[in-house]
Design a protein around this motif. Structure first.
Motif, PDB file in Angstrom:
ATOM      1  N   GLY A 287      88.416  61.814  60.187  1.00 41.40           N
ATOM      2  CA  GLY A 287      88.171  60.523  59.411  1.00 41.40           C
ATOM      3  C   GLY A 287      89.247  59.733  59.086  1.00 41.40           C
ATOM      4  O   GLY A 287      89.034  58.436  58.778  1.00 41.40           O
ATOM      5  N   ASN A 288      90.199  60.318  58.191  1.00 43.94           N
ATOM      6  CA  ASN A 288      91.259  59.787  58.001  1.00 43.94           C
ATOM      7  C   ASN A 288      92.274  58.842  58.833  1.00 43.94           C
ATOM      8  O   ASN A 288      93.011  58.102  58.464  1.00 43.94           O
ATOM      9  CB  ASN A 288      92.290  60.420  57.034  1.00 43.94           C
ATOM     10  CG  ASN A 288      92.868  61.654  57.516  1.00 43.94           C
ATOM     11  OD1 ASN A 288      92.737  61.843  58.481  1.00 43.94           O
ATOM     12  ND2 ASN A 288      93.970  62.054  57.144  1.00 43.94           N
ATOM     13  N   ILE A 289      92.181  59.415  60.073  1.00 42.31           N
ATOM     14  CA  ILE A 289      92.820  58.434  61.035  1.00 42.31           C
ATOM     15  C   ILE A 289      91.972  57.715  61.971  1.00 42.31           C
ATOM     16  O   ILE A 289      92.420  57.240  62.911  1.00 42.31           O
ATOM     17  CB  ILE A 289      93.949  59.531  61.872  1.00 42.31           C
ATOM     18  CG1 ILE A 289      93.002  60.513  62.526  1.00 42.31           C
ATOM     19  CG2 ILE A 289      94.787  60.129  61.003  1.00 42.31           C
ATOM     20  CD1 ILE A 289      93.412  61.357  63.618  1.00 42.31           C
ATOM     21  N   LYS A 290      90.738  57.389  61.578  1.00 40.21           N
ATOM     22  CA  LYS A 290      89.826  56.637  62.406  1.00 40.21           C
ATOM     23  C   LYS A 290      90.530  55.333  62.867  1.00 40.21           C
ATOM     24  O   LYS A 290      90.091  54.966  64.310  1.00 40.21           O
ATOM     25  CB  LYS A 290      88.679  56.307  61.527  1.00 40.21           C
ATOM     26  CG  LYS A 290      87.715  55.686  62.291  1.00 40.21           C
ATOM     27  CD  LYS A 290      86.210  55.512  61.747  1.00 40.21           C
ATOM     28  CE  LYS A 290      85.436  54.762  62.467  1.00 40.21           C
ATOM     29  NZ  LYS A 290      84.056  54.582  62.131  1.00 40.21           N
ATOM     30  N   ASP A 291      91.201  54.634  62.116  1.00 43.24           N
ATOM     31  CA  ASP A 291      91.799  53.263  62.802  1.00 43.24           C
ATOM     32  C   ASP A 291      93.497  53.526  62.874  1.00 43.24           C
ATOM     33  O   ASP A 291      94.035  52.511  62.924  1.00 43.24           O
ATOM     34  CB  ASP A 291      91.741  52.276  61.482  1.00 43.24           C
ATOM     35  CG  ASP A 291      90.113  51.967  61.537  1.00 43.24           C
ATOM     36  OD1 ASP A 291      89.596  51.919  62.356  1.00 43.24           O
ATOM     37  OD2 ASP A 291      89.671  52.095  60.331  1.00 43.24           O
ATOM     38  N   VAL A 292      93.852  54.686  63.077  1.00 48.86           N
ATOM     39  CA  VAL A 292      95.531  54.951  63.417  1.00 48.86           C
ATOM     40  C   VAL A 292      95.647  55.739  64.861  1.00 48.86           C
ATOM     41  O   VAL A 292      94.757  56.756  65.147  1.00 48.86           O
ATOM     42  CB  VAL A 292      95.942  55.698  62.366  1.00 48.86           C
ATOM     43  CG1 VAL A 292      97.516  56.099  62.451  1.00 48.86           C
ATOM     44  CG2 VAL A 292      95.960  55.081  61.077  1.00 48.86           C
ATOM     45  N   TYR A 293      96.317  55.107  65.679  1.00 53.94           N
ATOM     46  CA  TYR A 293      96.693  55.649  66.951  1.00 53.94           C
ATOM     47  C   TYR A 293      97.659  56.872  66.529  1.00 53.94           C
ATOM     48  O   TYR A 293      98.704  56.607  66.218  1.00 53.94           O
ATOM     49  CB  TYR A 293      97.095  54.693  67.935  1.00 53.94           C
ATOM     50  CG  TYR A 293      96.100  53.550  68.284  1.00 53.94           C
ATOM     51  CD1 TYR A 293      95.048  54.163  69.107  1.00 53.94           C
ATOM     52  CD2 TYR A 293      96.268  52.496  67.864  1.00 53.94           C
ATOM     53  CE1 TYR A 293      94.186  53.220  69.366  1.00 53.94           C
ATOM     54  CE2 TYR A 293      95.389  51.450  68.139  1.00 53.94           C
ATOM     55  CZ  TYR A 293      94.267  51.988  69.112  1.00 53.94           C
ATOM     56  OH  TYR A 293      93.145  50.913  69.350  1.00 53.94           O
ATOM     57  N   ARG A 294      97.593  58.064  67.060  1.00 54.67           N
ATOM     58  CA  ARG A 294      98.439  59.118  66.960  1.00 54.67           C
ATOM     59  C   ARG A 294      99.396  59.232  68.070  1.00 54.67           C
ATOM     60  O   ARG A 294      99.052  59.108  69.102  1.00 54.67           O
ATOM     61  CB  ARG A 294      97.551  60.531  67.041  1.00 54.67           C
ATOM     62  CG  ARG A 294      96.716  60.644  65.845  1.00 54.67           C
ATOM     63  CD  ARG A 294      95.797  61.695  66.060  1.00 54.67           C
ATOM     64  NE  ARG A 294      94.780  61.564  67.433  1.00 54.67           N
ATOM     65  CZ  ARG A 294      94.240  62.608  68.128  1.00 54.67           C
ATOM     66  NH1 ARG A 294      94.307  63.786  67.372  1.00 54.67           N
ATOM     67  NH2 ARG A 294      93.651  62.566  69.141  1.00 54.67           N
ATOM     68  N   PRO A 295     100.820  59.258  67.477  1.00 58.29           N
ATOM     69  CA  PRO A 295     101.898  59.366  68.644  1.00 58.29           C
ATOM     70  C   PRO A 295     101.493  60.769  69.368  1.00 58.29           C
ATOM     71  O   PRO A 295     101.187  61.731  68.814  1.00 58.29           O
ATOM     72  CB  PRO A 295     103.200  59.650  67.773  1.00 58.29           C
ATOM     73  CG  PRO A 295     102.606  59.103  66.519  1.00 58.29           C
ATOM     74  CD  PRO A 295     101.115  59.455  66.154  1.00 58.29           C
ATOM     75  N   SER A 296     102.089  60.413  70.628  1.00 57.54           N
ATOM     76  CA  SER A 296     101.819  61.696  71.736  1.00 57.54           C
ATOM     77  C   SER A 296     100.378  62.053  71.966  1.00 57.54           C
ATOM     78  O   SER A 296     100.400  63.235  72.451  1.00 57.54           O
ATOM     79  CB  SER A 296     102.694  62.925  71.339  1.00 57.54           C
ATOM     80  OG  SER A 296     101.963  63.803  70.386  1.00 57.54           O
ATOM     81  N   HIS A 297      99.474  61.093  71.545  1.00 55.84           N
ATOM     82  CA  HIS A 297      98.253  61.617  72.180  1.00 55.84           C
ATOM     83  C   HIS A 297      97.679  60.394  72.825  1.00 55.84           C
ATOM     84  O   HIS A 297      98.266  59.431  72.893  1.00 55.84           O
ATOM     85  CB  HIS A 297      97.201  61.544  70.943  1.00 55.84           C
ATOM     86  CG  HIS A 297      97.374  63.004  70.226  1.00 55.84           C
ATOM     87  ND1 HIS A 297      98.547  63.278  69.502  1.00 55.84           N
ATOM     88  CD2 HIS A 297      96.458  64.146  69.931  1.00 55.84           C
ATOM     89  CE1 HIS A 297      98.338  64.492  68.920  1.00 55.84           C
ATOM     90  NE2 HIS A 297      97.357  64.979  69.478  1.00 55.84           N
ATOM     91  N   ALA A 298      96.401  60.466  73.509  1.00 57.89           N
ATOM     92  CA  ALA A 298      96.136  59.467  74.617  1.00 57.89           C
ATOM     93  C   ALA A 298      94.944  58.377  73.775  1.00 57.89           C
ATOM     94  O   ALA A 298      94.273  57.798  74.404  1.00 57.89           O
ATOM     95  CB  ALA A 298      95.283  60.085  75.590  1.00 57.89           C
ATOM     96  N   ASP A 299      94.901  58.431  72.453  1.00 59.01           N
ATOM     97  CA  ASP A 299      94.166  57.377  71.806  1.00 59.01           C
ATOM     98  C   ASP A 299      94.110  56.107  72.254  1.00 59.01           C
ATOM     99  O   ASP A 299      93.286  55.467  72.663  1.00 59.01           O
ATOM    100  CB  ASP A 299      94.322  57.466  70.303  1.00 59.01           C
ATOM    101  CG  ASP A 299      94.169  58.652  69.661  1.00 59.01           C
ATOM    102  OD1 ASP A 299      94.091  59.935  70.279  1.00 59.01           O
ATOM    103  OD2 ASP A 299      94.243  58.747  68.325  1.00 59.01           O
ATOM    104  N   TYR A 300      95.295  55.657  72.324  1.00 60.34           N
ATOM    105  CA  TYR A 300      95.585  54.091  72.573  1.00 60.34           C
ATOM    106  C   TYR A 300      95.254  53.960  74.162  1.00 60.34           C
ATOM    107  O   TYR A 300      94.539  53.154  74.468  1.00 60.34           O
ATOM    108  CB  TYR A 300      97.146  53.502  72.243  1.00 60.34           C
ATOM    109  CG  TYR A 300      97.086  52.218  72.771  1.00 60.34           C
ATOM    110  CD1 TYR A 300      96.684  51.157  72.031  1.00 60.34           C
ATOM    111  CD2 TYR A 300      98.097  51.830  73.824  1.00 60.34           C
ATOM    112  CE1 TYR A 300      96.910  49.500  72.179  1.00 60.34           C
ATOM    113  CE2 TYR A 300      98.104  50.395  74.026  1.00 60.34           C
ATOM    114  CZ  TYR A 300      97.757  49.598  73.475  1.00 60.34           C
ATOM    115  OH  TYR A 300      97.963  48.088  73.704  1.00 60.34           O
TER     116      TYR A 300
END
Length: 134
Positions: free
Chosen positions: A96-109
């Motif tokens: 929940g705390n990263i709902k609006d944050v793209y994580r480095p080294s992940h495919a979120d973006y």
């Protein structure tokens, strides 16, 4: 459209999300009579099971495969083999705390750019948990 099927002779179509109820698949092309060594399959699933070291997710998943169709008395029937692995420890609230944050080294973006939607709960279909179906 997302590609969820792989292979030609043997074809695997996977489904589910890392933070959904289950992950599973359908395998087509297995000849009738082929013996499925469930102990070997479970052993391989145990090797990749999360929560076994400090560098993996702490999720405690048992990763027990449940065969739904296409197998009778340990042998393939020649029809599609359906299988399921239940998710028991999703921990979606942890994200929940990263709902609006793209994580480095992940495919979120990349996932959001390609499909127009983002599942912040651990990556959804782009999670490493999806490898359990392959």
């Amino acid at each position: 459209m997302a590609g969820n099927s792989f292979g030609n002779f043997y074809k695997l179509t996977s489904f589910g999300e890392s933070h959904g109820k289950a992950v599973g698949g359908v395998i087509e092309g297995v000849m009738p009579g082929v013996v499925l060594d469930m102990d070997f399959i479970q052993g391989e699933l145990n090797r990749r099971r999360p929560g076994q070291s400090t560098i993996t997710t702490p999720r405690d998943e048992k990763d027990r495969v449940e065969i739904l169709s296409g197998v009778l008395d340990g042998k393939a029937t020649g029809t599609p083999i359906g299988f399921l692995i239940w998710n028991a420890d999703q921990r979606s609230k942890d994200y929940g705390n990263i709902k609006d944050v793209y994580r480095p080294s992940h495919a979120d973006y990349t996932y959001q750019q390609k499909y127009g939607i983002r599942d912040h709960r651990g990556g959804g279909r782009s999670s490493a948990r999806e490898t359990i179906a392959g």
